[in-house]
Write an enzyme that holds these catalytic residues in place. Sequence first.
Site, short mmCIF file in Angstrom:
data_model
loop_
_atom_site.label_atom_id
_atom_site.label_comp_id
_atom_site.label_asym_id
_atom_site.label_seq_id
_atom_site.Cartn_x
_atom_site.Cartn_y
_atom_site.Cartn_z
N SER A 176 11.62 56.34 6.91
CA SER A 176 11.02 57.51 7.54
C SER A 176 9.93 57.05 8.51
O SER A 176 9.42 55.93 8.37
CB SER A 176 10.38 58.40 6.48
OG SER A 176 9.65 59.45 7.08
N TYR A 218 5.91 61.38 -1.73
CA TYR A 218 7.02 61.02 -0.82
C TYR A 218 6.66 59.78 0.01
O TYR A 218 7.44 58.86 0.14
CB TYR A 218 7.35 62.20 0.09
CG TYR A 218 8.48 61.89 1.06
CD1 TYR A 218 9.78 61.69 0.59
CD2 TYR A 218 8.25 61.81 2.43
CE1 TYR A 218 10.82 61.39 1.48
CE2 TYR A 218 9.28 61.52 3.32
CZ TYR A 218 10.56 61.31 2.83
OH TYR A 218 11.58 61.02 3.70
N1 LIG Z 1 15.25 65.18 7.19
C1 LIG Z 1 14.17 64.55 7.60
O1 LIG Z 1 13.28 65.13 8.27
C2 LIG Z 1 14.00 63.08 7.29
C3 LIG Z 1 13.02 62.38 8.01
C4 LIG Z 1 12.84 61.03 7.76
C5 LIG Z 1 13.60 60.40 6.80
N2 LIG Z 1 14.55 61.09 6.09
C6 LIG Z 1 15.32 60.35 5.09
O2 LIG Z 1 16.67 60.43 5.43
C7 LIG Z 1 17.47 60.26 4.26
C8 LIG Z 1 18.55 61.34 4.22
O3 LIG Z 1 17.91 62.60 4.11
P1 LIG Z 1 18.48 63.94 4.76
O4 LIG Z 1 17.42 64.46 5.64
O5 LIG Z 1 19.84 63.73 5.29
O6 LIG Z 1 18.50 64.87 3.44
P2 LIG Z 1 19.66 65.78 2.79
O7 LIG Z 1 20.32 66.61 3.83
O8 LIG Z 1 18.98 66.46 1.64
O9 LIG Z 1 20.71 64.70 2.23
C9 LIG Z 1 20.35 63.83 1.19
C10 LIG Z 1 21.58 63.07 0.74
O10 LIG Z 1 21.18 62.16 -0.33
C11 LIG Z 1 22.04 62.39 -1.45
N3 LIG Z 1 21.33 62.04 -2.69
C12 LIG Z 1 20.20 62.57 -3.21
N4 LIG Z 1 19.91 62.01 -4.39
C13 LIG Z 1 20.89 61.09 -4.62
C14 LIG Z 1 21.17 60.19 -5.67
N5 LIG Z 1 20.39 60.12 -6.77
N6 LIG Z 1 22.25 59.39 -5.58
C15 LIG Z 1 23.06 59.45 -4.49
N7 LIG Z 1 22.86 60.28 -3.46
C16 LIG Z 1 21.79 61.10 -3.54
C17 LIG Z 1 22.44 63.86 -1.35
O11 LIG Z 1 23.66 64.14 -2.03
P3 LIG Z 1 23.73 64.63 -3.57
O12 LIG Z 1 22.62 65.62 -3.75
O13 LIG Z 1 25.11 65.20 -3.71
O14 LIG Z 1 23.55 63.39 -4.39
C18 LIG Z 1 22.65 63.97 0.17
O15 LIG Z 1 23.93 63.46 0.50
C19 LIG Z 1 16.50 60.28 3.08
O16 LIG Z 1 16.26 58.96 2.65
C20 LIG Z 1 15.24 60.89 3.68
O17 LIG Z 1 14.09 60.45 3.00
C21 LIG Z 1 14.76 62.42 6.32
#
Ligand SMILES: NC(=O)c1ccc[n+]([C@@H]2O[C@H](COP(=O)([O-])OP(=O)(O)OC[C@H]3O[C@@H](n4cnc5c(N)ncnc54)[C@H](OP(=O)(O)O)[C@@H]3O)[C@@H](O)[C@H]2O)c1
Length: 237
Positions: free
Chosen positions: A137, A150
């Site tokens: 992030s 976080y």
């Molecule tokens: N969105 C933002 O603004 C943002 C910004 C910076 C960084 N990020 C990072 O980007 C990454 C992806 O986030 P996103 O924004 O795409 O969120 P998201 O839409 O909530 O997707 C999260 C994904 O992670 C999976 N997941 C959660 N817990 C898990 C576990 N224990 N084992 C395996 N899979 C798991 C979820 O699937 P299931 O629930 O089915 O397991 C889902 O596929 C994360 O690391 C987040 O910290 C996001």
Amino acid sequence: MSEQSMQGRVVAVTGASKGIGLAVVQALVAQGAQVLGGARDVQGLQVPGAEFRALDVTDPDSVADFAARARELGVDALVNNAGVGRFMPLQAITPQDYRQVMDTNVLGTILTTGALVEHFQGRHARGLGSQVINVTSDVSGRTFASGALYTASKFAQRAVTHALAYEGQGYGLRVTEIRPGMVDTYFGDTQQGEPHKAAWLRPGDVAQAVLYALSAPAHLRVDEVLLHPTVQEVAYP
Ligand SMILES: NC(=O)c1ccc[n+]([C@@H]2O[C@H](COP(=O)([O-])OP(=O)(O)OC[C@H]3O[C@@H](n4cnc5c(N)ncnc54)[C@H](OP(=O)(O)O)[C@@H]3O)[C@@H](O)[C@H]2O)c1
């Protein structure tokens, strides 16, 4: 990037069921890669060219099963993208919150990568390189009110990424940290497409950064990519 740049590549992606992870899977198969995607709930997921497998990155047995399939396919790159976001003032953080966020974002990265290190070392012995891409992030180097838990997890995930880069240099592993700012996904129990996210990054923007790192020529290691939507306040960590 050439249309052929991912042909012959085999990439494992965690957190592949929605948001950034799903966009990474879609972008990779569109460029001809073979993809193994994992998430806890993969029911009904269908992306031609991709295989999905149930994966809980916090569970060593589940990780072992996923990694075994990745090795069977001949994986050459791992994208550690699975993650959760929980935001609350410090005094509201419970041990359960702590374990959920730290286990998913930090332990999950350690377990999933660790399960493939020997495989990557074996590839090196055969003259082949490997890559690990960690989606951390923009807050892996700065914090804010209600961000203690976080951001602690993302600082830690960044440290894990850097340590792996040091270790992996000995066995031809290139390690990249992708650091997105605000992305319109389901992150933090929100919905994709909510009006206030209209100007945020799209999951596909982050997927393009992953593709950039994965398609870099063998002599080039992309250490870090920092991405922000234009509207997000400038803040250099
Ligand atoms: N969105 C933002 O603004 C943002 C910004 C910076 C960084 N990020 C990072 O980007 C990454 C992806 O986030 P996103 O924004 O795409 O969120 P998201 O839409 O909530 O997707 C999260 C994904 O992670 C999976 N997941 C959660 N817990 C898990 C576990 N224990 N084992 C395996 N899979 C798991 C979820 O699937 P299931 O629930 O089915 O397991 C889902 O596929 C994360 O690391 C987040 O910290 C996001």
